[in-house]
Design an enzyme around this catalytic site. Structure first.
Site, PDB file in Angstrom:
ATOM      1  N   GLU A 286       0.798  -1.222   0.000  1.00 13.26           N
ATOM      2  CA  GLU A 286       0.000   0.000   0.000  1.00 13.26           C
ATOM      3  C   GLU A 286       0.837   1.282   0.000  1.00 13.26           C
ATOM      4  OE1 GLU A 286       0.487  -2.197   2.444  1.00 13.26           O
ATOM      5  OE2 GLU A 286       0.464  -1.291   4.423  1.00 13.26           O
ATOM      6  N   HIS A 310      -8.021  -4.686  -0.472  1.00  9.06           N
ATOM      7  CA  HIS A 310      -7.179  -4.711   0.723  1.00  9.06           C
ATOM      8  C   HIS A 310      -6.218  -3.517   0.724  1.00  9.06           C
ATOM      9  CE1 HIS A 310      -4.823  -6.636   3.984  1.00  9.06           C
ATOM     10  NE2 HIS A 310      -3.829  -6.006   3.389  1.00  9.06           N
ATOM     11  N   GLU A 311      -5.492  -3.352  -0.364  1.00 10.92           N
ATOM     12  CA  GLU A 311      -4.468  -2.297  -0.377  1.00 10.92           C
ATOM     13  C   GLU A 311      -5.091  -0.911  -0.262  1.00 10.92           C
ATOM     14  OE1 GLU A 311      -1.753  -3.422   0.298  1.00 10.92           O
ATOM     15  OE2 GLU A 311      -2.017  -5.475  -0.409  1.00 10.92           O
ATOM     16  N   HIS A 314      -5.992   0.161   3.214  1.00 14.17           N
ATOM     17  CA  HIS A 314      -4.881   0.666   4.033  1.00 14.17           C
ATOM     18  C   HIS A 314      -4.805   2.201   4.022  1.00 14.17           C
ATOM     19  CE1 HIS A 314      -2.705  -2.737   5.631  1.00 14.17           C
ATOM     20  NE2 HIS A 314      -2.584  -3.317   4.455  1.00 14.17           N
ATOM     21  N   GLU A 333      -2.963  -4.394   9.776  1.00 16.91           N
ATOM     22  CA  GLU A 333      -3.414  -5.504   8.918  1.00 16.91           C
ATOM     23  C   GLU A 333      -4.737  -6.129   9.383  1.00 16.91           C
ATOM     24  OE1 GLU A 333      -2.258  -5.865   6.079  1.00 16.91           O
ATOM     25  OE2 GLU A 333      -0.307  -4.873   6.214  1.00 16.91           O
ATOM     26  N   ASP A 391      10.252  -9.189  10.465  1.00 16.29           N
ATOM     27  CA  ASP A 391       9.926 -10.101   9.364  1.00 16.29           C
ATOM     28  C   ASP A 391       9.893 -11.563   9.814  1.00 16.29           C
ATOM     29  OD1 ASP A 391       9.054  -8.841   7.117  1.00 16.29           O
ATOM     30  OD2 ASP A 391      11.025  -8.648   6.192  1.00 16.29           O
ATOM     31  N   TYR A 399      -3.341 -10.600  10.591  1.00 16.36           N
ATOM     32  CA  TYR A 399      -4.450 -10.362   9.664  1.00 16.36           C
ATOM     33  C   TYR A 399      -5.713 -11.056  10.171  1.00 16.36           C
ATOM     34  CZ  TYR A 399      -0.918  -9.098   6.097  1.00 16.36           C
ATOM     35  OH  TYR A 399       0.099  -8.507   5.407  1.00 16.36           O
TER      36      TYR A 399
HETATM   37  N1  BES Z   1       1.370  -4.192   3.892  1.00 17.80           N
HETATM   38  C1  BES Z   1       1.195  -5.514   3.437  1.00 17.80           C
HETATM   39  C2  BES Z   1       2.456  -6.143   2.941  1.00 17.80           C
HETATM   40  C3  BES Z   1       3.578  -6.180   3.955  1.00 17.80           C
HETATM   41  C4  BES Z   1       3.341  -6.389   5.298  1.00 17.80           C
HETATM   42  C5  BES Z   1       4.866  -6.002   3.529  1.00 17.80           C
HETATM   43  C6  BES Z   1       4.402  -6.407   6.196  1.00 17.80           C
HETATM   44  C7  BES Z   1       5.914  -6.035   4.427  1.00 17.80           C
HETATM   45  C8  BES Z   1       5.680  -6.246   5.765  1.00 17.80           C
HETATM   46  C9  BES Z   1       0.122  -5.594   2.351  1.00 17.80           C
HETATM   47  O1  BES Z   1      -0.945  -4.715   2.563  1.00 17.80           O
HETATM   48  C10 BES Z   1      -0.485  -6.961   2.387  1.00 17.80           C
HETATM   49  O2  BES Z   1      -1.036  -7.290   3.401  1.00 17.80           O
HETATM   50  N2  BES Z   1      -0.397  -7.719   1.301  1.00 17.80           N
HETATM   51  C11 BES Z   1      -1.027  -9.007   1.202  1.00 17.80           C
HETATM   52  C12 BES Z   1      -2.299  -8.837   0.414  1.00 17.80           C
HETATM   53  C13 BES Z   1      -3.423  -9.723   0.814  1.00 17.80           C
HETATM   54  C14 BES Z   1      -3.694  -9.788   2.290  1.00 17.80           C
HETATM   55  C15 BES Z   1      -4.682  -9.347   0.063  1.00 17.80           C
HETATM   56  C16 BES Z   1      -0.101  -9.950   0.485  1.00 17.80           C
HETATM   57  O3  BES Z   1       0.871  -9.496  -0.106  1.00 17.80           O
HETATM   58  O4  BES Z   1      -0.332 -11.143   0.515  1.00 17.80           O
HETATM   59 ZN    ZN Z   2      -2.114  -5.334   4.218  1.00 14.77          ZN
END
Ligand code: BES
Ligand code: ZN
Length: 643
Positions: A286, A310-311, A314, A333, A391, A399
């Protein structure tokens, strides 16, 4: 808030409590030969603690050459490198500064080949195969490998950027020049002439939302939505722009408008999406004004557009109301996932909301299992030790536990109709701020005592707070019920396969028509159901892969789950047999050249291959690791026990 109560960010060595960066001007040159970003970052600092003597920034493998403080050469030291947090850059400040005083300083530096945020791709790794490509991923704590920053979500900044580049360049901000709608690369020769791209981000954002991408991009605006002053559009390589436009053009405006019926207006002015190469490690990210998307969403039937819901959600939860630090990641999340599913109910049907919760619940179960030996990461609110890698804790737990928690609150407090006004108030109250779980909870109580009185407060007092926040183990504190009507057919089909497991395959009567009416989510639920049963015999798995075209599916959501089913029992002939095709698929060596670089797919696939045939997993990974994004590379190395 006074300095004394500012939360600690266990992943930052910067001294943002004492003196905080509020604005940064980046002046960068992208060099595709040396694969570096070099130039300056000029900070506008505000003093909080009178007499503070130095400012400390986070850096990671930056080559810092010079510092200018208030127009004069300044003293700086780069501290010891920490594995996760990097090296603190300390810069002496002019003496006797008072609270509220501003200080300007410029850091001259260059990124290095160790830069974890950025992947530099050669032209072979792009769609068009004619120009190189670069893009960043800063969340959670990689922004510091791109620039010296106080890299905590608690210290929001505004920024401007001037970037000289021989390729069209995009940032997570508003384009100042050249115009997005003008000729690509301002009419200059792409790949040859440098153009200076200018951007500004006037809304304070956490540093993890800084983003840059450069490649042979084209822009196409999405249809303007009447009565809305935001602009929406898509960026992609020219070879993909038509497909990308088709996949998303109908929905982005509709999604954003629907969100605005529940939440305060979209604040960022521009909402563009950018389609990245297959090595992009997430489904979506996002980044402010510019959501990054995996190209695996381009399936040609618009079935995966919900990632965009989703994005863009955010924009309120995360980019608007921001987690104070990774401990409160669920506020980003969990809340986004909750609201994403409210929007799905509005955009589709209430059953779609339940269905999403069901799919999420399966992935929650898996994630919780994955952390049986690290139960701390089964928690919703995680107390990180100093220098612990956020990480390592990344999973679907925040989530899914988070969205279920909010759903549970919604139900406890009387349902959607009374809950949504609360959601609006929550977002409105904290818009632009970075907050902790405690602040969120305090507001929750405050709102309901004002708007519900004793009865609602009693309901809130009955919530198992500690279990939801800090509970470990494989279960949610409360049992959740979802609308499962969309799952019935998928479950029934899985039960049929389960029932015939000891029969001869030649006698089975499955055919493509079984799944003809299934949407992609129903196929997902079908495969997940199979995964929850004991492994099927290999002859059945071969049939499964063929009859529903799963073994050759170009939809990564399906292909990956098929391999999970095929590799379920690592000792089975099926696992031995499918390890090699899975390895070819995940690295793009299956003739497509398309890597499964999204970590959701490549990490579990490598783990599954390793369980069946560790040697193969390690060998294939080592031979292909440079194709993966530095973040994915590092995490797969950890998963395989190579790092
Ligand atoms: N912000 C996240 C991706 C992220 C989280 C990157 C933590 C680095 C550290 C993004 O919004 C996300 O949740 N992406 C999901 C999408 C899905 C839940 C629809 C993904 O990439 O799987
Ligand atoms: Zn997310």
């Amino acid at each position: 808030m006074s300095a004394a109560v500012l939360p600690i960010d266990a992943a930052s060595q910067s001294n943002w409590h004492d003196v905080v960066s509020e604005h940064v001007d980046f002046d960068w040159t992208l060099d595709f030969q040396t694969q570096t970003i070099s130039g300056t970052a000029t900070h506008t600092l505000r003093v909080n603690t009178p007499g503070v003597q130095q400012v400390v920034f986070d850096t990671q493998y930056l080559d810092v050459t010079k510092v200018i403080v208030e127009g004069r050469p300044g003293d700086f030291t780069l501290g010891k490198h920490h594995e996760v947090m990097g090296a603190p850059l300390s810069i002496r400040l002019p003496i006797n500064r008072q609270a509220g005083d501003k200080v300007h300083l410029t850091v001259h530096y260059s990124t290095t080949h160790e830069c974890a945020a950025v992947q530099w791709l050669d032209k072979q790794q792009t769609q068009g195969k004619t120009f190189p490509f670069m893009f960043s991923q800063c969340q959670p704590i990689y922004a510091r490998s791109m620039a010296p920053l106080q890299d905590t979500a608690s210290a929001k900044i505004t920024y401007t950027a001037k970037v000289a580049s021989v390729l069209p360049t995009l940032l997570s901000a508003i384009r100042v020049s050249p115009p997005s709608t003008g000729p690509a690369h301002d009419g200059k020769e792409i790949g040859k002439d440098a153009v200076v791209y200018e951007y500004k981000q006037p809304i304070p954002i956490p540093t993890y939302l800084i983003a840059i991408a450069a490649g042979n991009f084209r822009y196409r605006a999405f249809p303007k939505v009447e009565g809305k002053d935001w602009n929406i559009g898509i960026w992609a390589e020219p070879e993909l722009i038509d497909a990308a436009y088709w996949e998303f053009s109908e929905d982005v405006g509709r999604f954003l408008s629907t969100a605005e019926t529940i939440l305060p207006p979209y604040r960022f002015g521009v909402y563009d999406v950018l389609v990245l190469p297959p090595s992009f490690p997430y489904g979506g990210m996002e980044n402010a004004c510019l959501t990054f998307l995996t190209p695996t969403l381009l399936v040609g039937d618009r079935t995966l557009v919900d990632v965009v819901v989703h994005e863009l959600t955010h924009s309120w939860f995360g980019n608007g109301v921001t987690q104070a630090n990774s401990t409160h990641f669920w506020l980003n999340e969990g809340w986004t996932t909750y609201m994403e599913r409210v929007l799905l109910e509005r955009l589709h049907t209430p059953a779609d909301r339940g269905f999403s919760f069901l799919i999420g619940y399966n992935s929650l179960k898996q994630a919780l299992k994955q952390y049986v030996n690290k139960p701390k990461y089964q928690r919703l609110v995680i107390n990180f030790d100093e220098g612990e890698d956020p990480d390592d804790a990344y999973s679907t737990v925040p989530y899914e536990k988070g969205s279920n928690f909010i759903l549970h609150l919604e139900r406890t407090l009387g349902g959607l109709d009374v809950f949504l006004p609360y959601v609006y108030d929550y977002v409105h109250t904290f818009m632009g701020k970075s907050i902790t779980t405690e602040q969120w909870k305090e507001h929750l109580y405050g709102y309901w005592s004002k708007h519900g009185g004793e009865e609602k407060i009693k309901a809130l007092d009955g919530i198992k707070w500690d279990e939801w926040f800090y509970g470990e183990g494989l279960e949610l504190p409360d049992e959740m019920e979802y609308d499962l009507s969309l799952a019935t057919d998928a479950y029934a089909l899985a039960a049929k396969w389960d029932a015939v497991r000891s029969e001869e395959v030649s006698k089975l009567s499955f055919s493509a028509s079984d799944v003809e009416k299934f949407n992609a989510n129903q196929k997902i639920v079908f495969l997940e159901r199979l995964q929850s049963f004991p492994a099927l015999p290999s002859s059945h798995i071969n049939l499964l892969g063929e009859v529903y075209s799963l073994a050759s599916s170009t939809n990564a959501e399906l292909r990956w789950r098929f391999y999970e089913v095929a590799l379920l029992d690592p000792a089975s002939p099926s696992a031995k047999g499918y390890a090699a095709p899975a390895a070819k698929w995940v690295t793009g060596n299956d003739g497509t050249g398309i890597l499964a670089g999204r970590m959701k797919f490549c990490r579990p696939t490598f783990r599954a291959i390793a369980r069946a045939n560790r040697e193969l997993a390690v060998e294939v990974f080592n031979a292909n690791k440079l194709a993966f994004h530095p973040i994915a590379r590092r995490l797969i190395e950890k998963d395989l026990g190579l790092a």
